[in-house]
Design an enzyme around this catalytic site. Structure first.
Site, PDB file in Angstrom:
ATOM      1  NE  ARG A   1      -6.572  57.223  11.387  1.00 29.41           N
ATOM      2  CZ  ARG A   1      -6.491  55.909  11.366  1.00 29.41           C
ATOM      3  NH1 ARG A   1      -6.068  55.256  12.445  1.00 29.41           N
ATOM      4  NH2 ARG A   1      -6.840  55.225  10.301  1.00 29.41           N
TER       5      ARG A   1
ATOM      6  CE  LYS B   1     -15.614  54.554  16.000  1.00 28.45           C
ATOM      7  NZ  LYS B   1     -15.352  53.127  15.744  1.00 28.45           N
TER       8      LYS B   1
ATOM      9  CG  ASP C   1     -20.994  47.508  15.339  1.00 22.70           C
ATOM     10  OD1 ASP C   1     -20.871  47.312  14.111  1.00 22.70           O
ATOM     11  OD2 ASP C   1     -20.067  47.929  16.052  1.00 22.70           O
TER      12      ASP C   1
ATOM     13  CB  THR D   1     -12.782  43.837  23.044  1.00 19.18           C
ATOM     14  OG1 THR D   1     -12.786  45.047  22.275  1.00 19.18           O
ATOM     15  CG2 THR D   1     -11.822  42.832  22.423  1.00 19.18           C
ATOM     16  N   GLY D   2     -16.035  44.860  23.008  1.00 19.86           N
ATOM     17  CA  GLY D   2     -16.992  45.799  23.576  1.00 19.86           C
ATOM     18  C   GLY D   2     -16.481  47.218  23.716  1.00 19.86           C
ATOM     19  N   GLY D   3     -15.253  47.472  23.291  1.00 22.71           N
ATOM     20  CA  GLY D   3     -14.678  48.803  23.440  1.00 22.71           C
ATOM     21  C   GLY D   3     -15.398  49.862  22.620  1.00 22.71           C
ATOM     22  CB  THR D   4     -16.349  50.001  19.026  1.00 25.42           C
ATOM     23  OG1 THR D   4     -15.016  49.825  18.527  1.00 25.42           O
ATOM     24  CG2 THR D   4     -17.103  50.960  18.123  1.00 25.42           C
TER      25      THR D   4
ATOM     26  CG  ASP E   1     -18.209  52.778  12.287  1.00 21.40           C
ATOM     27  OD1 ASP E   1     -19.032  52.610  11.354  1.00 21.40           O
ATOM     28  OD2 ASP E   1     -17.648  51.831  12.861  1.00 21.40           O
TER      29      ASP E   1
END
Length: 211
Positions: A36, A34, A62, A67-70, A10
Site C-alpha cells: 500500500r 506490492k 497474466d 490498460t497495461g499499467g500493471t 502479483d
C-alpha cells in the site's frame, strides 16, 4: 538457449506462474511484491521483486491486459532489478486506453496474447504477437460431436502451450525464428461455454434417442 524465469505480476498469480514453469521444463519463478502507498489512499504500488531475475529473461504472465499499467510497471521493476529482457504473455488483450501507447513505449521485448477479443488495426504494434484460439475451439467441437471428452481439455495444458512454444521458438532455441506449431492456444477453457453449441448426436444420446 537463454536463462528464463517465469514471473507473476502479483502474489495472486504465483500458482499460475508455477504451472507455466512446469510446462517449460521446470523453470524458476519470481513475483512482484506490492504494498500500500502510505501517501495515497487505496493505492497499491509494485515495489520489489521476490526471486532471482538478474541476468535472466523474464516471462511475465497474466490473464488480461486492460490498460497495461500493471504489466508495464512490473516490467520496469524487473529490468531495474537486472533482468535482460521481459516478454509478456496474457490470455486476453483488452487493450483499453492507454494500453497500446504504454506497451509501445515500454521496455517490453514482446507481448503475446490470443484473439479471444477482437483487435483492430489500432491495437496492433510491432512487438505484438497474436495467437489464434481456433485450434482449441475446433478440438472442443470435435470432442462434442464424436462423443469425446471436453473435460480432457481442462487439464491446464491448453492454457499455456502455444505461448510456451512461442517462447521456445524465440528464446530457448537460440532465437532462430521457427514456425509456430499447431498447438493449443493460451486460453483458460472456462472462458468459453461449449454447452451453448448445437450438440447434435451427443444431445440426442443424452435424451435417449439414437440417431
Amino acid at each position: 538457449g537463454e536463462d528464463i524465469v517465469v514471473v507473476s505480476p502479483d502474489t495472486g498469480r504465483v500458482r499460475t506462474a508455477e504451472q507455466w514453469a512446469d510446462e517449460l521444463g521446470g523453470l524458476d519463478i519470481a513475483f512482484v511484491h506490492k504494498s500500500r502507498d502510505i501517501d495515497a489512499a487505496n493505492q497499491v504500488v509494485a515495489n520489489r521483486v521476490v526471486g532471482d531475475v538478474a541476468g535472466r529473461c523474464c516471462l511475465l504472465i497474466d490473464d488480461m491486459i486492460a490498460t497495461g499499467g500493471t504489466i508495464t510497471k512490473a516490467a520496469d521493476i524487473l529490468l531495474d532489478s537486472g533482468a535482460t529482457e521481459v516478454v509478456v504473455a496474457a490470455t486476453h488483450g483488452e487493450f483499453s486506453e492507454p494500453a497500446v501507447d504504454r506497451l509501445k513505449n515500454s521496455r517490453v521485448s514482446e507481448v503475446i496474447v490470443t484473439n479471444t477479443l477482437p483487435l483492430t488495426d489500432e491495437h496492433h504494434f510491432d512487438r505484438l504477437t497474436v495467437l489464434s484460439i481456433a485450434p482449441l475451439i475446433a478440438r472442443a467441437i470435435k470432442e462434442v460431436f464424436e462423443d469425446g471428452s471436453v473435460t480432457s481439455l481442462f487439464d491446464g495444458n491448453a492454457y499455456r502451450r502455444s505461448a510456451c512454444d512461442r517462447l521456445r521458438s524465440r528464446s530457448l532455441v537460440g532465437r532462430k525464428p521457427t514456425a509456430l506449431p499447431a498447438a493449443l492456444p493460451l486460453i483458460p477453457l472456462s472462458a468459453v461455454s461449449f454447452r451453448r453449441l448445437p450438440l447434435g448426436r451427443s444431445r440426442a444420446r443424452r435424451s435417449g434417442n439414437e440417431c
